[in-house]
Design an enzyme around this catalytic site. Structure first.
Site, PDB file in Angstrom:
ATOM      1  N   GLY A  51       0.829  -1.196   0.000  1.00 37.81           N
ATOM      2  CA  GLY A  51       0.000   0.000   0.000  1.00 37.81           C
ATOM      3  C   GLY A  51       0.861   1.242   0.000  1.00 37.81           C
ATOM      4  O   GLY A  51       1.884   1.297   0.695  1.00 37.81           O
TER       5      GLY A  51
ATOM      6  N   ARG B 262     -20.549  11.638  12.763  1.00 37.67           N
ATOM      7  CA  ARG B 262     -21.087  11.068  11.536  1.00 37.67           C
ATOM      8  C   ARG B 262     -22.206  10.052  11.768  1.00 37.67           C
ATOM      9  O   ARG B 262     -23.181  10.016  11.027  1.00 37.67           O
ATOM     10  CB  ARG B 262     -19.949  10.420  10.745  1.00 37.67           C
ATOM     11  CG  ARG B 262     -18.972  11.433  10.210  1.00 37.67           C
ATOM     12  CD  ARG B 262     -17.750  10.804   9.600  1.00 37.67           C
ATOM     13  NE  ARG B 262     -16.894  11.841   9.023  1.00 37.67           N
ATOM     14  CZ  ARG B 262     -15.731  11.590   8.446  1.00 37.67           C
ATOM     15  NH1 ARG B 262     -15.268  10.351   8.390  1.00 37.67           N
ATOM     16  NH2 ARG B 262     -15.029  12.575   7.933  1.00 37.67           N
TER      17      ARG B 262
ATOM     18  N   LEU C 223      -6.458  11.007   8.213  1.00 41.59           N
ATOM     19  CA  LEU C 223      -5.130  11.422   7.754  1.00 41.59           C
ATOM     20  C   LEU C 223      -4.164  11.528   8.924  1.00 41.59           C
ATOM     21  O   LEU C 223      -2.982  11.216   8.808  1.00 41.59           O
ATOM     22  CB  LEU C 223      -5.216  12.771   7.038  1.00 41.59           C
ATOM     23  CG  LEU C 223      -5.707  12.764   5.586  1.00 41.59           C
ATOM     24  CD1 LEU C 223      -5.845  14.189   5.083  1.00 41.59           C
ATOM     25  CD2 LEU C 223      -4.788  11.958   4.691  1.00 41.59           C
TER      26      LEU C 223
END
Length: 639
Positions: free
Chosen positions: A41, A331, A442
């Protein structure tokens, strides 16, 4: 018998990481050049880890299925990255970020890991600034901040609506510097299909060259998975289409535990489904809820154009239900609230499966130019996809599959239960509990890659410096390669009548219906039955066009979907086991009178880590008890 040991350091929370760094074993610069590390990755986590490891002296090999790691899905992390600089002087601190994440995850994450990422958050911003990330700045030159869901401070640094792209490019450039220096090598268009374990240690991987179809062997002293999440298992998701869970499942089958697999986040700010032919959905950043107001008409079935609906006829339901946080609730809360309004008949658009996100008031108060400077790229994206100009009328949004909090179980050093196998970023479970707060992805990816893994991996590799380069002609590599070829040949030989994508679409529908925003025991049990039936149909009627030893996207899809069937069963198994509601895991049987999640701290305050036994439905549950020494789990309220 596997026994979980999180290896959490002793001592006060604020001193654990500092003391741990001082106590881990080190590898001298002279010995690092003797050691090989594989990184699977190349996104924000993988590229930052590979660059840092190579710069410190290790020989690093990076494997990505894209043509360049610049195309990793991390570029889609639009809204920002958190840090506790406290530039707004609004009482932010490491502890406040730590507590917001613990609370946002509904007290289902590990204290020590969460505090560590909060503690190093400022270093991450400094790193990216030094690498040239063009963060937004105030008039005086300081970096600008905005707020995000689940918090009451401004701690999110951003580069308009393309923060992930800029941060990923910075990590990629750092990696390419090491490629130029000869310390790192990138293997593009490689699909990792299996993990090779020798004498109980991760020693390599089996890949397929996606251009030629050739099966390849790659060995190393340690392997790092930075393979992202598996939200595409729902078919329609905000993720890149090729994002998948195959690497995690390969490790799972070889002895790595899968933790909290049912903890899958639904993002509330997504462009709704436009037609039945879509293969993915488009994310609108959560940052939009800083200035945008979410509402539906007060009258059921009101199909008038949004601008014709008067102020007194609008229901700003998040502001009404959650006055303390308003449109910036987490969320999971915002997603369930949107679903509830639409289910009750207040949804907008042709399908009734969307709500409005309106910038009228923000544009009037701040001016169009100010809003454009914050969200211009996102507004342009919305208009391009939907034809709606958000400067003139509200955009429409609806929840969609997004981030996965679940992933491979790792200890404090980020190592899985397979010695020598590490998982970083979204590939592991450790930082987000039952729900991830915006702009923390992030932060975790870069934190794991730049500052945590390069320290902790030395603790393992210090004992490997006398081990010569790992040969790739051992029986273990032979066995792994044969297993890969047998599976691929089996897929090619079925020659059924249905495409791999058709199975993926049906599998996603089952999961979205029974293990999506809301779940219950009856539905989850039905999901297990339907998944099993669909899996059996797949293995007798899938048709994979093309040939094995050539460019073959259909074979790539089929292989990943085969893994998705097992992962889907594990997701449902985990959801059935957790008889409580917490964060994104909402069991309808366990809710308060107000319709909020009802946790059961007495019986379920643990990480559910599943061990593969050969039969996915007979996976063994291991529990890592969550001990809260510095916070007290309370009812999560944003009212």
């Amino acid at each position: 018998m596997i026994k979980l040991d999180a290896k959490i350091p002793e001592g006060p929370l604020s001193e654990k990481w500092t003391k741990h760094q001082s106590s881990v074993k080190l590898v001298s610069p002279a010995n690092k050049k003797k050691l090989d590390i594989i990184v699977v990755g190349g996104g924000a986590a993988g590229a930052s880890a590979a660059a840092s490891l190579a710069e410190s002296g290790y020989n690093v090999k990076v494997y990505v299925f894209q043509d360049s790691s610049r195309r990793a899905h991390s570029i889609a992390s639009q809204g920002g990255i958190n840090a506790t600089k406290n530039y707004k002087n609004d009482a932010d601190s490491d502890y406040r970020l730590f507590y917001d994440m613990i609370k946002g995850g509904d007290f289902r994450s590990r204290e020590a890991n969460v505090y560590r990422i909060a503690e190093i958050s400022n270093k991450i911003i400094d790193q990216f600034v030094a690498q040239g990330v063009p963060f937004a700045r105030e008039y005086g030159g300081h970096l600008a901040n905005r707020s995000f869901g689940g918090v009451q401070v401004s701690r999110t640094f951003y580069a308009q609506g393309q923060t992930g792209q800029q941060c990923t490019l910075a990590a990629y450039q750092a990696l390419m510097r090491q490629v130029k220096a000869g310390k790192a090598k990138i293997f593009a268009r490689r699909d990792m299909l299996d993990l090779v374990v020798i004498d109980g240690r991760a020693r390599g991987i089996i890949t397929r060259n996606l251009i030629t179809g050739e099966i390849e062997r790659h060995s190393a002293h340690a392997v790092v998975f930075a393979t992202g999440g598996y939200g595409t298992i729902y078919y329609l998701s905000t993720l890149a289409i090729n994002s998948n869970g195959s690497a995690a499942m390969a490790a799972f089958r070889k002895g790595a535990l899968m933790a909290n697999p049912s903890m899958a986040q639904i993002h509330p700010t997504c462009i709704p489904v436009l037609n039945e032919y879509q293969s993915k959905l488009t994310l609108m950043s959560e940052s939009l809820r800083n200035d945008g107001r979410v509402w539906v008409p007060k009258q059921k079935g009101d199909k008038r154009p949004a601008n014709e609906i008067k102020e007194e006829e609008r229901d700003y339901y998040l502001e009404r239900k959650y006055p303390a946080f308003g449109n910036l609730v987490p969320r999971d809360v915002a997603s369930r609230a949107a679903k509830e309004r639409c289910d009750e008949g207040y949804g907008v658009g042709e399908t009734g499966l969307s709500v409005y996100l309106d910038f009228r008031d923000a544009i009037e108060n701040q001016g169009k130019d100010a809003i454009k400077s914050k969200y211009g790229t996102l507004f342009d994206l919305c208009e391009k996809v939907t034809g709606i100009n958000p400067y003139k009328e509200p955009m429409r949004i609806y929840p969609a599959s997004h981030y996965t909090m679940g992933g491979l179980w790792v200890d404090y050093n980020l190592m899985t239960t397979i010695p020598g196998l590490y998982a970083i970023g979204e590939a592991n479970f450790s930082d987000h509990g039952a729900n991830r707060l915006g702009a923390s992805s992030l932060m975790q990816c870069a934190g794991d890659g730049y500052f945590i893994l390069p320290v902790t991996i030395g603790d393992y590799l210090a004992d490997q410096i006398r081990i010569p380069k790992i040969p790739a002609d051992t029986p273990e590599f032979d066995e792994a390669e044969k297993a890969v070829k047998d599976k691929l040949n089996k897929l090619m030989s079925i020659k059924g009548t249905q495409s791999p994508t058709s199975f993926h679409k049906r599998l996603g529908h089952i999961l979205w219906t029974y293990s999506g925003m809301k779940r219950n025991e009856k539905g989850l049990k039905k999901a297990l039955e339907e998944i099993k039936e669909l899996q059996e149909e797949f293995w007798r009627d899938v048709r994979v066009a093309g040939e094995l030893y050539e460019l073959n996207h259909e074979l790539e899809k089929a292989n990943r979907i085969a893994d998705f069937f097992e992962l889907a069963q594990l997701i449902v198994l985990d959801a059935l086991n957790r008889k409580e509601s917490c964060g994104a895991h909402f069991r309808e049987e366990y809710q308060t009178e107000e319709g909020e999640p009802k946790r059961d701290d007495k019986n379920y305050s643990y990480v559910a880590a599943w061990e593969y036994t050969g039969d996915i439905l007979k996976s063994v549950l291991h529990k890592e008890e969550l001990i809260f020494e510095y916070v007290t789990p309370v009812k999560r309220s944003y009212k």
